[in-house]
Enzyme design. Structure first.
Site, PDB file in Angstrom:
ATOM      1  N   ASP A 318      16.118   4.398  -6.520  1.00 47.24           N
ATOM      2  CA  ASP A 318      15.058   3.877  -5.584  1.00 47.24           C
ATOM      3  C   ASP A 318      14.146   2.654  -6.414  1.00 47.24           C
ATOM      4  O   ASP A 318      14.456   2.403  -7.519  1.00 47.24           O
ATOM      5  CB  ASP A 318      14.133   5.321  -5.218  1.00 47.24           C
ATOM      6  CG  ASP A 318      13.438   4.907  -4.015  1.00 47.24           C
ATOM      7  OD1 ASP A 318      12.916   3.709  -3.443  1.00 47.24           O
ATOM      8  OD2 ASP A 318      12.647   5.940  -3.330  1.00 47.24           O
TER       9      ASP A 318
HETATM   10  C1  NOJ Z   1      11.142   3.065  -1.897  1.00 44.57           C
HETATM   11  C2  NOJ Z   1      11.324   4.054  -0.886  1.00 44.57           C
HETATM   12  O1  NOJ Z   1      11.134   5.249  -1.178  1.00 44.57           O
HETATM   13  C3  NOJ Z   1      12.932   3.888  -0.338  1.00 44.57           C
HETATM   14  O2  NOJ Z   1      12.991   4.883   0.657  1.00 44.57           O
HETATM   15  C4  NOJ Z   1      13.063   2.548   0.097  1.00 44.57           C
HETATM   16  O3  NOJ Z   1      14.444   2.629   0.562  1.00 44.57           O
HETATM   17  C5  NOJ Z   1      13.059   1.628  -0.867  1.00 44.57           C
HETATM   18  N1  NOJ Z   1      11.399   1.842  -1.233  1.00 44.57           N
HETATM   19  C6  NOJ Z   1      13.255   0.050  -0.454  1.00 44.57           C
HETATM   20  O4  NOJ Z   1      12.354  -0.289   0.435  1.00 44.57           O
END
Ligand code: NOJ
Length: 796
Positions: A318
């Site tokens: 993430d």
């Molecule tokens: C953080 C989020 O937790 C995740 O779900 C997302 O895909 C990413 N940012 C990218 O935007």
């Protein structure tokens, strides 16, 4: 097949070959949809599927991957494991901006948040023409509930209990995104969510692993189609692996403590279902799991995902989750963070830059092996090869807009919204007639509230889709004529004045009926949107009470990304609909529901709390040693028998509305549950389990559902079981099947479910998945709190 026919008419600009492929695809989606509609009975999470050609598990792609790998330098290999956001950031800080030079040097494998097709081609051209090996960039985005055509939020989509509609919706999202040049979505979010304080409950399918598994697989099928290299397929990414939804106190990014047993029973199955459905990728989560951050957790990333499940796709971290190993406290510098994430099994580093900065040195110094590096690079290349990116790296900029907002896509978004609404209450007034659906005579409608004429729940990264959404007031005015609809904001979502409330009260007094549209703004759920208070935000409760005080019939439409605690409303408002955040067709979908053109059939996928103190609240809890059972807990305990129970002294244990609950404009009655066998054998079940998927039913369960009302309706019939006397305590109920049936007034339909060996198996006290001797209760019921059980037994 009217849907197919109209789709094809409207795709007449497509080349003949593409139309034929699309047609075949839509037939297969409808066919799958048909199968899904027949019902789910069987533990989806425990099956293994063959690897379809053209998917991530297709071994015929391996030779190409190996050929590329052979030619790569250490720097180029590391480059494939590096990802940056080159557009609107969706997290704090992005680190770098020199992407063009880096791409030319082969130092970037993926970019995301680039939405303009022209920009995508610009970066891709550098990769294809200037980098030594011409490896295309993989472009990603959070395409969560539609790309431009906005569908209901995933919590709403799940409330349809209809995987086929989820599959179709995600296919539309894939078609639009792929036409734009985005070939990888960070979706579906398959985290089990038991706590409405956690804002990301909005992004998932709720609290149940069985339903969550069905939805996870449906998203993957919809995004990826039958071949990843089709022009309208994109790679899915099941996230956030794993346990992220169990954030303590519902506070986003918080730590989680989940036993291996609970992890395997509840949190892992939807990921397994996504893997079995062929998801190209998974995203490692932010949270620490029993002290080990999920982004550096070899048990979940290697043991479970690779060894037990045989996953061959890509694991991306993430946002900056590799960097966050430092504040987590398991790394004191970036190099250690990169090493820990990498050796634990995270292939690609989203934005932290720590792989870029450190991996080469980590490899050179022997802290990670060449074999580990090659394997991670294989995972990335496999996705790129499967997507056909080497053959078709560029997007057709002129054609991209033509894929957006097709009338049939918007129609599908409307159907999805209509099916996602949950009728929470529809009380009978004077004369015994329920308030909904609205009858003729309600000619003057006051639409009151901050969300009545102002729906703006655009999907992330798309301002366009939300702007096209029709509000409830606009849709009602289209139906009845402007002069019949008056609009009063009343208050804002978070602010408001007594004067505004007073003006709305005057408006209500002049109307025949009031539609009160209250709830949360879209940004109040989703990432970083945890709430400690789950009531109506701002002054909306005051508005609600003032409007109900007029004595006019009030229909409350709740817009939210989670259930809201509104005991006052449920006591005093005659009709309440949970509309979630319904997407581009919000207005017409609500208007048609209010007037009974559609009969609500959505059911809750999360337990609806009475008060925030009940959270986390979920139906499939354990019984405890001191269950309160059916005891009336509305009053404080006065004697020993009612005091020393697992209960609150100031609140009931039960939810306001249970998991699986949802009303209809008609009524259904359920017969008893009958089962085909009263005695099963653990040995035979275990034999069936080891023989794998496709085993015959171990038991069938049946009931008869009658439409006792005066309208045709759809009912989501649910199958639950409970196992008693096992080595590990099992939940009071576990969903094992569901099916939507349409029933005409007065008609009775038999509904039959098949239960397979895996439905009776549990994660035992050795964390092995096996059947044990037990007593069994089996319910076929309208929700998780009702129905009469049939009893059976599993002998040795
Ligand atoms: C953080 C989020 O937790 C995740 O779900 C997302 O895909 C990413 N940012 C990218 O935007």
């Amino acid at each position: 097949m009217p849907f197919i026919a109209s789709c094809m008419r409207n795709h007449s600009w497509l080349p003949e070959r593409t139309r034929a492929v699309l047609l075949r695809k839509m037939f297969s989606i409808l066919l799958l949809g048909g199968i899904c509609a027949v019902g789910f009975g069987g533990a989806l999470a425990q099956t293994t599927s063959p690897s379809p050609r053209g998917g991530i598990a297709d071994k015929t792609l391996d030779a190409r991957v190996e050929a590329i790998l052979q030619r790569m330098t250490l720097q180029e290999k590391v480059g494939q494991l590096v990802q940056y956001s080159a557009g609107q950031p969706t997290g704090p800080g992005t680190g770098r901006t020199d992407y063009e030079d880096m791409i030319a040097r082969g130092q970037i494998g993926s970019l995301f948040n680039v939405i303009d097709p022209h920009e995508i081609n610009k970066y891709q051209k550098i990769a294809m023409e200037k980098s030594r090996l011409h490896i295309p960039i993989l472009f990603g985005l959070d395409v969560i509930h539609g790309f431009k055509t906005e569908f209901p939020i995933p919590l709403g989509l799940a409330s349809t209990w209809d995987p086929s509609i989820v599959e179709k919706a995600s296919h539309v999202a894939a078609m639009e995104a792929a036409a734009d040049g985005i070939r990888w979505t960070f979706s579906p979010m398959v985290d089990i969510a038991r706590d409405a304080r956690w804002g990301r409950m909005a992004e998932g399918a709720g609290e149940d692993p069985f339903l969550g598994s069905a939805m996870a697989a449906a998203y993957v099928r919809g995004y990826q189609g039958s071949r990843l290299d089709a022009a309208d397929s994109i790679a899915a990414c099941a996230k956030h692996y794993v346990g992220y939804g169990a954030a303590e106190a519902g506070r986003d990014y918080n730590s989680t403590e989940i036993s291996e047993h609970t992890l395997r029973q509840f949190y892992l199955p939807p990921f397994r279902a996504a893997v079995d459905a062929g998801t190209a990728s998974l995203m490692s989560a932010f949270n620490s799991l029993n002290g080990v951050p999920s982004t550096a957790n070899p048990f979940t990333l290697k043991q479970v995902l690779r060894k037990e499940w045989g996953f061959r796709g890509l694991v991306v971290s993430d946002w900056n989750a590799v960097g966050e190993l430092i504040p987590h406290g398991i790394a004191n510098d970036g190099a250690t963070a990169a090493r820990k994430a990498f050796v634990a099994g995270v292939d690609m580093d989203m934005v932290s830059s720590l792989y870029h900065d450190n991996l080469q040195q980590i490899l050179r110094s022997g802290q990670a092996t060449q074999a580990e590096l090659d394997e991670a690079v294989r995972h990335v290349l496999r996705v790129k090869v499967a997507l056909g990116l080497f053959e078709h790296p560029y997007v057709d900029e002129a054609a991209a807009p033509k894929a957006l907002y097709h009338p049939e896509s918007i129609a599908l978004a409307q159907t999805a919204a209509e099916r996602s609404f949950v009728l929470l209450k529809n009380a009978s007034g004077a004369g015994g007639k329920a308030l909904l659906p609205l009858a003729c005579g309600n000619e003057n409608i006051a639409v009151i509230g901050p969300l009545g004429d102002n729906y703006s729940g655009a999907p992330q990264a798309d301002a366009g889709g939300g702007a096209r959404a029709t509000s409830v007031a606009a849709a009602l005015a289209q139906r009845l004529g402007e002069s019949h609809v008056s609009r009063f904001k009343g208050v804002g979502i978070l602010d408001g004045t007594d004067e505004e409330i007073a003006a709305a009260v005057v408006g209500a007094q002049k109307a025949d009926v009031v539609i009160l549209a209250l709830g949360e703004a879209p940004e109040m759920s989703g990432e970083a949107a945890s709430r400690a208070h789950l009531g109506l935000p701002g002054k909306q409760q005051a508005l609600l009470e003032a409007i109900v005080g007029t004595g006019k019939p009030v229909i409350l439409i709740l817009f939210s990304g989670r259930p809201l605690t509104l005991p006052w409303a449920f006591e005093h408002v005659p009709a309440v609909i949970a509309a979630w955040l319904p997407g581009i067709a919000a207005g017409p979908a609500i208007e048609r529901t209010l007037f009974g053109d559609v009969n609500p059939s959505g059911k809750l996928v999360v337990s609806w709390p009475r008060s925030v103190g009940q959270e986390p609240l979920y139906y499939n809890h354990l019984n405890t040693g001191r269950p309160a059972g059916d005891m009336d807990l509305t009053r404080p305990p006065s004697d020993v028998a009612s005091r020393y129970l697992s209960r609150y002294i100031d609140e009931q244990n039960t939810p306001q509305f249970p998991f699986g609950y949802g009303g209809s404009y008609t009524s259904f009655s359920y017969g008893g549950t009958t089962i085909s066998r009263q005695r099963l054998s653990a040995a035979a079940l275990n034999k069936g389990l080891s023989a794998g998927a496709g085993q015959p039913a171990a038991m069938t369960a049946e009931t008869e559902v009658t439409n006792t009302g005066s309208r045709p309706g759809e009912e989501v019939v649910q199958l639950y079981i409970q196992l008693l006397g096992t080595s590990v305590a099992e939940p009071v109920r576990m969903l094992k099947g569901f099916r939507t049936i349409s029933i005409a007034p007065g008609e009775a339909k038999k509904v039959k479910f098949e239960l397979r060996p895996q439905d009776f198996a549990i994660w035992n006290d050795h964390n092995q998945f096996a059947a044990e001797a037990a007593k069994i209760n089996v319910w076929i019921s309208p929700d998780s709190a009702h129905g009469s059980a049939a009893q059976a037994e599993i002998g040795p």
